[in-house]
Scaffold this motif. Sequence first.
Motif, PDB file in Angstrom:
ATOM      1  N   MET A  32      19.244  -7.844  -0.410  1.00  0.00           N
ATOM      2  CA  MET A  32      18.271  -8.946  -0.325  1.00  0.00           C
ATOM      3  C   MET A  32      16.918  -8.494  -0.882  1.00  0.00           C
ATOM      4  SD  MET A  32      19.065 -11.083   3.210  1.00  0.00           S
ATOM      5  CE  MET A  32      17.448 -11.848   3.272  1.00  0.00           C
ATOM      6  N   THR A  33      16.183  -9.463  -1.434  1.00  0.00           N
ATOM      7  CA  THR A  33      14.959  -9.149  -2.192  1.00  0.00           C
ATOM      8  C   THR A  33      13.700  -9.722  -1.530  1.00  0.00           C
ATOM      9  OG1 THR A  33      14.990 -11.208  -3.447  1.00  0.00           O
ATOM     10  CG2 THR A  33      16.324  -9.399  -4.312  1.00  0.00           C
ATOM     11  N   ASN A  34      12.556  -9.331  -2.070  1.00  0.00           N
ATOM     12  CA  ASN A  34      11.269  -9.923  -1.669  1.00  0.00           C
ATOM     13  C   ASN A  34      11.224 -11.408  -2.018  1.00  0.00           C
ATOM     14  OD1 ASN A  34      10.303  -7.525  -0.733  1.00  0.00           O
ATOM     15  ND2 ASN A  34       8.855  -7.172  -2.409  1.00  0.00           N
ATOM     16  N   ILE A  35      10.222 -12.064  -1.467  1.00  0.00           N
ATOM     17  CA  ILE A  35      10.014 -13.494  -1.740  1.00  0.00           C
ATOM     18  C   ILE A  35       8.546 -13.696  -2.114  1.00  0.00           C
ATOM     19  CG2 ILE A  35       9.394 -14.087   0.655  1.00  0.00           C
ATOM     20  CD1 ILE A  35      11.043 -16.677   0.305  1.00  0.00           C
ATOM     21  N   ARG A  36       8.259 -14.754  -2.868  1.00  0.00           N
ATOM     22  CA  ARG A  36       6.865 -15.139  -3.137  1.00  0.00           C
ATOM     23  C   ARG A  36       6.619 -16.481  -2.491  1.00  0.00           C
ATOM     24  NH1 ARG A  36       5.026 -13.168  -9.039  1.00  0.00           N
ATOM     25  NH2 ARG A  36       5.721 -11.028  -8.744  1.00  0.00           N
ATOM     26  N   LEU A  37       5.651 -16.551  -1.613  1.00  0.00           N
ATOM     27  CA  LEU A  37       5.357 -17.806  -0.908  1.00  0.00           C
ATOM     28  C   LEU A  37       3.939 -18.246  -1.240  1.00  0.00           C
ATOM     29  CD1 LEU A  37       6.770 -16.686   2.570  1.00  0.00           C
ATOM     30  CD2 LEU A  37       7.773 -18.428   1.098  1.00  0.00           C
ATOM     31  N   PRO A  38       3.666 -19.560  -1.143  1.00  0.00           N
ATOM     32  CA  PRO A  38       2.260 -19.968  -1.185  1.00  0.00           C
ATOM     33  C   PRO A  38       1.598 -19.438   0.096  1.00  0.00           C
ATOM     34  CG  PRO A  38       3.664 -21.821  -0.581  1.00  0.00           C
ATOM     35  CD  PRO A  38       4.583 -20.681  -0.897  1.00  0.00           C
ATOM     36  N   ILE A  39       0.303 -19.290   0.114  1.00  0.00           N
ATOM     37  CA  ILE A  39      -0.328 -18.657   1.287  1.00  0.00           C
ATOM     38  C   ILE A  39       0.040 -19.406   2.575  1.00  0.00           C
ATOM     39  CG2 ILE A  39      -2.599 -19.756   0.882  1.00  0.00           C
ATOM     40  CD1 ILE A  39      -1.860 -16.278   2.457  1.00  0.00           C
ATOM     41  N   ASN A  53       8.210 -10.466   3.564  1.00  0.00           N
ATOM     42  CA  ASN A  53       9.272 -10.214   2.584  1.00  0.00           C
ATOM     43  C   ASN A  53      10.582  -9.847   3.270  1.00  0.00           C
ATOM     44  OD1 ASN A  53       8.148 -10.460  -0.128  1.00  0.00           O
ATOM     45  ND2 ASN A  53       6.778  -8.797   0.492  1.00  0.00           N
ATOM     46  N   ALA A  54      10.458  -9.136   4.380  1.00  0.00           N
ATOM     47  CA  ALA A  54      11.659  -8.667   5.084  1.00  0.00           C
ATOM     48  C   ALA A  54      12.106  -9.646   6.160  1.00  0.00           C
ATOM     49  CB  ALA A  54      11.373  -7.309   5.715  1.00  0.00           C
ATOM     50  N   ARG A  55      11.305 -10.669   6.399  1.00  0.00           N
ATOM     51  CA  ARG A  55      11.553 -11.512   7.579  1.00  0.00           C
ATOM     52  C   ARG A  55      12.154 -12.860   7.225  1.00  0.00           C
ATOM     53  NH1 ARG A  55       6.131  -9.875  11.173  1.00  0.00           N
ATOM     54  NH2 ARG A  55       6.593  -7.646  11.161  1.00  0.00           N
ATOM     55  N   THR A  56      12.442 -13.095   5.953  1.00  0.00           N
ATOM     56  CA  THR A  56      13.095 -14.359   5.602  1.00  0.00           C
ATOM     57  C   THR A  56      14.508 -14.331   6.189  1.00  0.00           C
ATOM     58  OG1 THR A  56      13.924 -13.518   3.507  1.00  0.00           O
ATOM     59  CG2 THR A  56      11.747 -14.560   3.474  1.00  0.00           C
TER      60      THR A  56
END
Length: 549
Positions: free
Chosen positions: A365-372, A408-411
Amino acid sequence: MLDKTKPGWWKRAVAYQIYPKSFQDTTGSGTGDLRGIISRLDYLQKLGIDVIWLSPVFASPQVDNGYDISDYRAIDPAYGTLEDMRELIAEGKKRGIGILLDLVLNHSSDRHRWFLEAKRSKENPYHDYYVWRDGSPERLPNDMRSCFGGPAWTWVPEIHQYYFHQFAPEQPDLNWENPALRRELYNMILWWMEQGVEGFRLDVIDQIAKEPDRYITANGPRLHEYLRELSRETFQKRKGCLVTVGEAWGADTERAKAYSAPDGSELSMVFQFEHICLDQQPGKSKWDLMPLPFVRLKRCFARWQTELHGKGWNSLFLDNHDLPRIVSRWGDDGAFRVQSAEMLATMLHGMQGTPYVYQGEELGMTNIRLPISGYRDVETRNAYAERIAAGIPEADVMASLYARSRDNARTPMQWDASANAGFTTGEPWIAVNPNYKEINAAAQTEDENSVFHYYRRLIALRKEYPVFAEGDFTLLEEEHPKLFVYRREAAGQTLLVVCNFSGENVKWALPSEWRSAKALIGNYPSGEGDDLRPWEAKMLLLEAHEKRA
Ligand code: GLC
């Protein structure tokens, strides 16, 4: 199945960390729960793990996702009941899987009964369970900062005092100088031991012996005195069979040897963070990124391996709920996601120590990019506000969150290709990574060539060959800028681990004595000459009778 009644059994074990909020929801609340974990035990058994480190599931206002506990003996209703916990312990046992609870002993929630009492008056018997200093609203006791930003002191107008908190204001620090507090904690731990847990992870344990007047947070003068007392009064009653792992950001090898002394006087092992902090600018915060100094990384691992050999015990990890995903951090989460995730696993699982796999790591599993607005973590949100206020350009602030946010790790765990990755039928508390249709457990358990099955095979190797748990460690190719190569040796077995830590082909000739060795595992089909392909990794084994021949 490991015999958990044999002292030191955990030296052959592999652990798996569950972040319960994001593992499996069974109620549609959008938050994972204990019954969800029970429903996934078969999956974990297939992976081959021996213990689960369960991040906190105790009653909590969830300011820091359970690391702010308001009742150490109760399960948070969001996660279920004490009955569910007992069932989890029992169902785990049937599958050879023990449960490690996450004890947060440095601080409690500000809603804990002790703190509610403590702030009523200076004479209250619970007052001294916390760390108080006089002052005035305008004058703080000193300028110490909390790890999550802002001052480490919060004013309580009713009693004209400040309390000390190394983390959020909702996480007041407990006062370990008070023997009555320590006794309460020990009784609580003994009670959990009676419930049949296999051990504990101890949150920020190196920060319990704080002395704020001297600006001391980690490694206070009384730290090891407290730990020895804690261990004697609780853990040692199970005579080396209980697993205890302390989180110690401030541990060096000397300290780690004390924590994990073979006489069992403190803990089984610690989580130390030297390797994982190497790609952050020295003296700066984790948000100040820098490229990984690869040769230093190798030397760092080698030093920990050799210095603790026979004198202490390592824990091995690259991921947890506080760290970004390793495949995005040190690997390549694009074209070579599978190969680089497997290479990183090979590099780590060949070493001496107890490996910890963090949920989803076994899927790459990978990192994620979220809006703030999508970030939920208190640390991330505070860091954003502070860094914007400090004038750092928004794009740079966001880039550091994408790289380092704990979210990133908590999705949610990616179980299958159905809605919300099979995590919940409701609205998930945090966004599911959109790549779940491609990266998920259902697809990977069906595919022998998946990251999941690679981890399963690595875990099985540790059970099969004593050299994994016992072998010494020699770093080879120390100066090589791309290869991480090491040898382990014990009891007539020699293991060679070869990892290409780059996305390029690397020329490297296997030493002749290894040409006839047994290939234990590798992340590419074998037999294409000596050169290593992008992110290639393999393990080879020589056994004494083969060596003599
Ligand atoms: C530890 C936990 C982290 C938490 C902090 C305060 O570092 O792993 O998640 O925020 O302690 O309890």
